[in-house]
Motif scaffolding. Structure first.
Motif, mmCIF file in Angstrom:
data_model
loop_
_atom_site.group_PDB
_atom_site.id
_atom_site.type_symbol
_atom_site.label_atom_id
_atom_site.label_comp_id
_atom_site.label_asym_id
_atom_site.label_seq_id
_atom_site.Cartn_x
_atom_site.Cartn_y
_atom_site.Cartn_z
ATOM 1 N N LYS A 106 9.348 13.277 -12.913
ATOM 2 C CA LYS A 106 8.495 12.992 -11.574
ATOM 3 C C LYS A 106 8.689 11.634 -11.412
ATOM 4 O O LYS A 106 8.579 10.634 -13.292
ATOM 5 C CB LYS A 106 6.794 12.947 -11.050
ATOM 6 C CG LYS A 106 6.221 12.385 -12.244
ATOM 7 C CD LYS A 106 4.893 12.903 -12.211
ATOM 8 C CE LYS A 106 3.404 12.578 -13.186
ATOM 9 N NZ LYS A 106 2.327 12.789 -13.313
ATOM 10 N N LEU A 107 8.913 10.367 -10.178
ATOM 11 C CA LEU A 107 8.619 9.155 -10.435
ATOM 12 C C LEU A 107 6.984 8.858 -10.496
ATOM 13 O O LEU A 107 5.869 9.073 -9.662
ATOM 14 C CB LEU A 107 8.959 8.135 -9.931
ATOM 15 C CG LEU A 107 10.809 8.153 -9.551
ATOM 16 C CD1 LEU A 107 10.849 7.955 -8.252
ATOM 17 C CD2 LEU A 107 11.375 7.218 -10.691
ATOM 18 N N VAL A 108 6.126 8.073 -11.480
ATOM 19 C CA VAL A 108 4.727 7.267 -11.335
ATOM 20 C C VAL A 108 4.586 5.780 -10.526
ATOM 21 O O VAL A 108 5.822 5.009 -11.353
ATOM 22 C CB VAL A 108 4.142 7.122 -11.904
ATOM 23 C CG1 VAL A 108 2.610 6.381 -12.154
ATOM 24 C CG2 VAL A 108 3.902 8.380 -12.664
ATOM 25 N N PHE A 109 4.816 5.159 -9.646
ATOM 26 C CA PHE A 109 4.745 3.503 -8.179
ATOM 27 C C PHE A 109 3.494 3.291 -9.076
ATOM 28 O O PHE A 109 2.696 3.597 -8.906
ATOM 29 C CB PHE A 109 4.901 4.148 -7.526
ATOM 30 C CG PHE A 109 6.305 5.040 -6.514
ATOM 31 C CD1 PHE A 109 6.433 6.335 -6.714
ATOM 32 C CD2 PHE A 109 7.298 3.908 -6.664
ATOM 33 C CE1 PHE A 109 7.713 6.613 -6.661
ATOM 34 C CE2 PHE A 109 8.535 4.112 -5.795
ATOM 35 C CZ PHE A 109 8.877 6.354 -6.024
ATOM 36 N N GLY A 110 3.898 1.530 -8.553
ATOM 37 C CA GLY A 110 2.343 0.705 -9.460
ATOM 38 C C GLY A 110 1.904 1.120 -7.622
ATOM 39 O O GLY A 110 2.753 1.486 -6.563
ATOM 40 N N THR A 111 0.927 -0.405 -7.491
ATOM 41 C CA THR A 111 0.457 -0.304 -6.134
ATOM 42 C C THR A 111 1.474 -0.648 -4.564
ATOM 43 O O THR A 111 1.272 -0.782 -3.854
ATOM 44 C CB THR A 111 -0.842 -0.832 -6.605
ATOM 45 O OG1 THR A 111 -0.486 -1.599 -7.450
ATOM 46 C CG2 THR A 111 -1.615 0.052 -7.210
ATOM 47 N N GLY A 112 2.597 -1.356 -5.447
ATOM 48 C CA GLY A 112 3.150 -2.705 -4.347
ATOM 49 C C GLY A 112 2.407 -4.155 -4.689
ATOM 50 O O GLY A 112 1.974 -4.165 -4.972
ATOM 51 N N THR A 113 3.801 -4.427 -3.784
ATOM 52 C CA THR A 113 3.510 -6.154 -4.054
ATOM 53 C C THR A 113 4.146 -6.792 -2.280
ATOM 54 O O THR A 113 5.416 -5.921 -2.828
ATOM 55 C CB THR A 113 4.241 -7.160 -5.408
ATOM 56 O OG1 THR A 113 3.608 -7.251 -6.482
ATOM 57 C CG2 THR A 113 4.547 -8.599 -4.822
ATOM 58 N N ARG A 114 3.809 -6.683 -1.312
ATOM 59 C CA ARG A 114 4.226 -7.450 0.048
ATOM 60 C C ARG A 114 4.633 -8.348 -0.362
ATOM 61 O O ARG A 114 3.555 -9.473 -1.092
ATOM 62 C CB ARG A 114 2.863 -7.570 0.621
ATOM 63 C CG ARG A 114 3.157 -8.024 2.446
ATOM 64 C CD ARG A 114 2.455 -6.822 2.982
ATOM 65 N NE ARG A 114 2.597 -5.701 3.730
ATOM 66 C CZ ARG A 114 3.576 -4.795 4.024
ATOM 67 N NH1 ARG A 114 3.903 -5.386 4.584
ATOM 68 N NH2 ARG A 114 2.993 -3.348 3.527
ATOM 69 N N LEU A 115 6.207 -8.885 0.152
ATOM 70 C CA LEU A 115 5.987 -10.521 0.007
ATOM 71 C C LEU A 115 6.960 -10.706 1.453
ATOM 72 O O LEU A 115 7.099 -10.598 2.762
ATOM 73 C CB LEU A 115 8.280 -9.943 -0.681
ATOM 74 C CG LEU A 115 8.824 -11.507 -0.736
ATOM 75 C CD1 LEU A 115 8.222 -12.446 -1.629
ATOM 76 C CD2 LEU A 115 10.474 -10.968 -1.100
ATOM 77 N N LEU A 116 5.893 -11.762 1.272
ATOM 78 C CA LEU A 116 6.323 -12.205 2.709
ATOM 79 C C LEU A 116 7.135 -14.144 2.999
ATOM 80 O O LEU A 116 7.257 -15.024 1.427
ATOM 81 C CB LEU A 116 4.884 -13.212 3.123
ATOM 82 C CG LEU A 116 3.657 -11.936 3.642
ATOM 83 C CD1 LEU A 116 1.695 -12.948 3.502
ATOM 84 C CD2 LEU A 116 3.547 -10.538 4.314
ATOM 85 N N VAL A 117 7.938 -14.138 3.311
ATOM 86 C CA VAL A 117 8.828 -15.689 3.538
ATOM 87 C C VAL A 117 8.625 -16.099 4.682
ATOM 88 O O VAL A 117 8.843 -16.043 6.005
ATOM 89 C CB VAL A 117 10.275 -14.559 3.545
ATOM 90 C CG1 VAL A 117 11.112 -16.156 3.714
ATOM 91 C CG2 VAL A 117 10.782 -13.291 2.624
ATOM 92 N N SER A 118 8.490 -17.305 3.850
ATOM 93 C CA SER A 118 8.033 -18.370 5.104
ATOM 94 C C SER A 118 9.336 -19.643 5.125
ATOM 95 O O SER A 118 10.131 -19.218 4.484
ATOM 96 C CB SER A 118 7.310 -18.833 4.472
ATOM 97 O OG SER A 118 7.414 -20.212 3.412
#
Lengths: 113, 113
Positions: A100-112
């Motif tokens: 199984k894969l264990v994932f992190g909670t994620g990082t949202r990338l915003l590009v200005s």
């Protein structure tokens, strides 16, 4: 149990600037490591993976990641960000022997602009 | 070639009801895994099936069940729905039981009211 930490919930980068997204894992042996990207309303797309060998791995869309065993890290980098890179990025670890894969909670990338 | 497909795209159910989600893997892939992604979190592993047999199970209650058919498609069933089951349900396929390379579908968005 293995775990993945992505310490940055949001990151804003100017278009054309470099990017580094952090990922730390907790696992006793050498894990299989992955970075996935998820655009709004989409599934996950595999950017790159590390299994063994060269600790600097190249992926799609100009991304690369470096495995550092001493720091238990697998950070994602891109030298020049494009507006289309705005998305959520997930680091994941696969525990060999546990399928199984264990994932992190994620990082949202915003590009200005 | 078609990627992983999932149906339906969106679904609204009431607490206590039952739901069935469907997944068709990439042609030639024999392994299907299911993940639950609650808003703001990374995906959580639910099940893996290979050659119609369960190969892995995550930390989910018995209300969650799945099966895989001879054509390798899969269904995820959730009984007695709770509000907390509202999530994006992702299906991933891989060519064999060693899931180093998983390809994800677009997901089914389940809303429980």
């Amino acid at each position: 149990a293995q775990s993945v930490t992505q310490p940055d919930i949001h990151i804003t980068v100017s278009e054309g600037a470099s990017l580094e997204l952090r990922c730390n894992y907790s696992y006793g042996a050498t894990p299989y490591l992955f970075w996935y990207v998820q655009s709004p309303g989409q599934g996950l797309q595999l950017l790159l993976k590390y299994f063994s060998g060269d600790t600097l791995v190249q992926g799609i869309k100009g991304f690369e990641a470096e495995f550092k065993r001493s720091q238990s890290s697998f950070n994602l980098r891109k030298p020049s960000v494009h507006w289309s890179d705005a998305a959520e990025y997930f680091c994941a670890v696969e525990n060999t022997g546990f399928q199984k894969l264990v994932f992190g909670t994620g990082t949202r990338l915003l590009v200005s602009p | 070639d078609a990627g992983v497909t999932q149906s339906p795209t969106h679904l609204i159910k009431t607490r206590g009801q039952q739901v069935t989600l469907r997944c068709s893997p990439i042609s030639g892939h024999k392994s299907v895994s299911w993940y639950q992604q609650v808003l703001g979190q990374g995906p959580q592993f639910i099940f893996q099936y290979y050659e119609k047999e369960e190969r892995g199970r995550g930390n989910f209650p018995d209300r969650f069940s799945a099966r895989q058919f001879p054509n390798y498609s899969s269904e995820l069933n959730v009984n007695a729905l709770l509000l907390g089951d509202s999530a994006l349900y992702l299906c991933a396929s891989s060519s064999n039981a060693v899931i180093h390379e998983q390809y994800f579908g677009p997901g089914t968005r389940l809303t429980v009211t």
